[in-house]
Design a protein around this motif. Structure first.
Motif, PDB file in Angstrom:
ATOM      1  N   UNK A 239      31.638 -77.048-150.656  1.00 20.65           N
ATOM      2  CA  UNK A 239      32.647 -77.429-149.799  1.00 20.65           C
ATOM      3  C   UNK A 239      32.240 -77.569-148.297  1.00 20.65           C
ATOM      4  N   UNK A 240      32.107 -78.468-147.467  1.00 21.36           N
ATOM      5  CA  UNK A 240      31.806 -78.983-146.237  1.00 21.36           C
ATOM      6  C   UNK A 240      33.938 -78.653-145.664  1.00 21.36           C
ATOM      7  N   UNK A 241      33.311 -78.141-144.165  1.00 23.11           N
ATOM      8  CA  UNK A 241      34.085 -77.652-143.446  1.00 23.11           C
ATOM      9  C   UNK A 241      34.682 -77.909-142.226  1.00 23.11           C
ATOM     10  N   UNK A 242      33.612 -79.196-142.058  1.00 23.70           N
ATOM     11  CA  UNK A 242      33.769 -79.510-140.809  1.00 23.70           C
ATOM     12  C   UNK A 242      33.334 -81.343-140.696  1.00 23.70           C
ATOM     13  N   UNK A 243      34.304 -82.006-140.843  1.00 24.08           N
ATOM     14  CA  UNK A 243      33.621 -83.845-141.490  1.00 24.08           C
ATOM     15  C   UNK A 243      32.703 -84.295-139.744  1.00 24.08           C
ATOM     16  N   UNK A 244      32.577 -83.217-138.832  1.00 23.47           N
ATOM     17  CA  UNK A 244      31.537 -84.246-137.991  1.00 23.47           C
ATOM     18  C   UNK A 244      30.062 -83.157-138.648  1.00 23.47           C
ATOM     19  N   UNK A 245      30.388 -82.125-139.588  1.00 30.17           N
ATOM     20  CA  UNK A 245      28.888 -82.110-139.901  1.00 30.17           C
ATOM     21  C   UNK A 245      29.171 -82.396-141.788  1.00 30.17           C
ATOM     22  N   UNK A 249      27.719 -83.766-150.553  1.00 34.97           N
ATOM     23  CA  UNK A 249      28.506 -82.762-152.179  1.00 34.97           C
ATOM     24  C   UNK A 249      27.624 -82.466-153.894  1.00 34.97           C
ATOM     25  N   UNK A 250      26.898 -81.244-153.808  1.00 34.58           N
ATOM     26  CA  UNK A 250      26.449 -80.873-155.319  1.00 34.58           C
ATOM     27  C   UNK A 250      27.387 -79.701-156.029  1.00 34.58           C
ATOM     28  N   UNK A 265      27.929 -72.072-142.676  1.00 37.31           N
ATOM     29  CA  UNK A 265      28.509 -73.492-141.873  1.00 37.31           C
ATOM     30  C   UNK A 265      29.509 -72.898-140.207  1.00 37.31           C
ATOM     31  N   UNK A 266      29.983 -71.872-141.029  1.00 44.59           N
ATOM     32  CA  UNK A 266      31.407 -71.627-139.970  1.00 44.59           C
ATOM     33  C   UNK A 266      31.027 -71.242-138.466  1.00 44.59           C
ATOM     34  N   UNK A 267      29.225 -70.065-138.869  1.00 38.69           N
ATOM     35  CA  UNK A 267      28.787 -69.478-138.081  1.00 38.69           C
ATOM     36  C   UNK A 267      28.129 -70.437-137.002  1.00 38.69           C
ATOM     37  N   UNK A 268      27.398 -71.997-138.042  1.00 39.26           N
ATOM     38  CA  UNK A 268      26.347 -72.505-136.860  1.00 39.26           C
ATOM     39  C   UNK A 268      27.903 -73.887-135.813  1.00 39.26           C
TER      40      UNK A 268
END
Length: 339
Positions: A239-245, A249-250, A265-268
């Motif tokens: 899952x990708x949580x932000x298109x900026x990051x 896909x795996x 991802x959310x923490x970073x």
């Protein structure tokens, strides 16, 4: 089914994938998908010895490591096998040299669009090139660049995937590419599916997930158990949580590692927004989350936090079998479909 009908089906199957078999130099036009840490000498040799076409997954190997792996595989089989090279590997040219020096007959180029010069170098060295084509336009471009064969792989596959399903890719590409053999991959685990793609114009197929639970595969027992227990819906994409990051896909089995990846991802991203990390550092931290995770799962058996890469066909992997038995089942099912 009578012996006559079985014989008739086998003959039709032989005709249907004759082009693929001739290209690979094999009895069956079935390639083993190149899976890092899994597709090494033991499984590759077993697939080739059983009539298929094994493929070494070079992955991040150095030229010296690849040289050792090729020689070790050649000591275990006299049958044809290939080597899968990642086009973004920093030492790609040296890896090609290693393949050519060891008289590897087929080089598979994956993980990006290969340069014409790379394809030419392989061909001039006496080997054949197999390239991955995600769309029809690139399939045509690769043929113009000299590719000898193509693989079209749908999103049902395990590992790094594209956005389009196997059945759609097959309909988009197979009717229009007849210059070179085309092998279909992604979500294939039974012979009936193989027969259907051959009818559509494929020259053969590629399977990865089905071979993970081969007895010759060196994967950890817990890794194999995870496959046997899993259903198709357990093989999910990261899952990708932000298109900026962006996250490549795996597809892998859903586990604590996948959930931890979302949390990370959310923490970073929160650190980036708070000014604690610059954009590049934040992106690198996210990218590095899975570093070594596949090895931890395959070799060490950490199926909770490691990356258990698997295709959606994992639900059809029910037991550990010899490579010979797996291939024989696939061939029998395909032949019966033709009978």
């Amino acid at each position: 089914m009578t012996d006559t009908m079985t014989h008739e089906g086998l003959q039709k199957l032989k005709v249907a994938w004759d082009r693929g078999c001739e290209f690979l130099g094999t009895e069956y036009a079935i390639l083993g998908g190149a899976m890092s840490w899994v597709s090494e000498r033991h499984l590759v040799a077993a697939i080739s010895n059983a009539g298929g076409f094994g493929v070494i997954a070079c992955g991040a190997m150095t030229p010296d490591l690849l040289d050792t792996e090729i020689k070790a595989t050649q000591a275990m089989t006299s049958k044809p096998f290939g080597v899968n090279l990642i086009t973004m590997h920093p030492e790609l040219d040296k890896l090609v040299d290693v393949c050519l020096e060891n008289n590897v007959g087929h080089v598979v180029l994956a993980g990006g669009l290969p340069a014409r010069d790379t394809i030419t170098k392989i061909k001039d060295g006496g080997a054949k090139t197999i390239c991955f084509a995600p769309i029809l336009a690139l399939a045509k471009k690769l043929i113009r660049s000299g590719a000898d064969a193509l693989v079209i792989e749908g999103m049902e596959a395990g590992g790094h995937i594209g956005p389009v399903s196997t059945s759609v890719l097959a309909q988009e590409i197979l009717p229009h590419i007849t210059d070179v053999p085309v092998f279909v991959a992604g979500g294939i685990a039974r012979g009936e599916a193989i027969a259907n793609y051959l009818r559509m114009g494929a020259s053969g197929v590629q399977l990865g997930t089905r071979f993970v639970c081969a007895t010759e595969c060196i994967a950890h027992a817990d890794f194999k158990k995870a496959f046997i227990r899993a259903s198709a819906r357990d093989a999910v994409t990261t899952v990708q949580v932000d298109p900026q990051f962006p996250v490549i896909p795996v597809r892998a089995l859903n586990n604590e590692g996948g959930r931890k990846f979302i949390e990370t991802q959310h923490e970073v991203i929160a650190k980036y927004k708070a000014g604690e990390l610059d954009l590049e550092s934040a992106q690198l931290e996210i990218e590095h989350f899975w570093a070594g995770a596949l090895r931890r799962a395959v070799i060490d058996g950490d199926v909770e936090y490691g990356s258990v890469m698997a295709g959606q066909s994992v639900g059809m992997v029910k037991k550990e079998q010899s490579t010979q038995d797996i291939l024989q089942e696939l061939v029998d099912e395909a032949a019966n479909s033709f009978a």
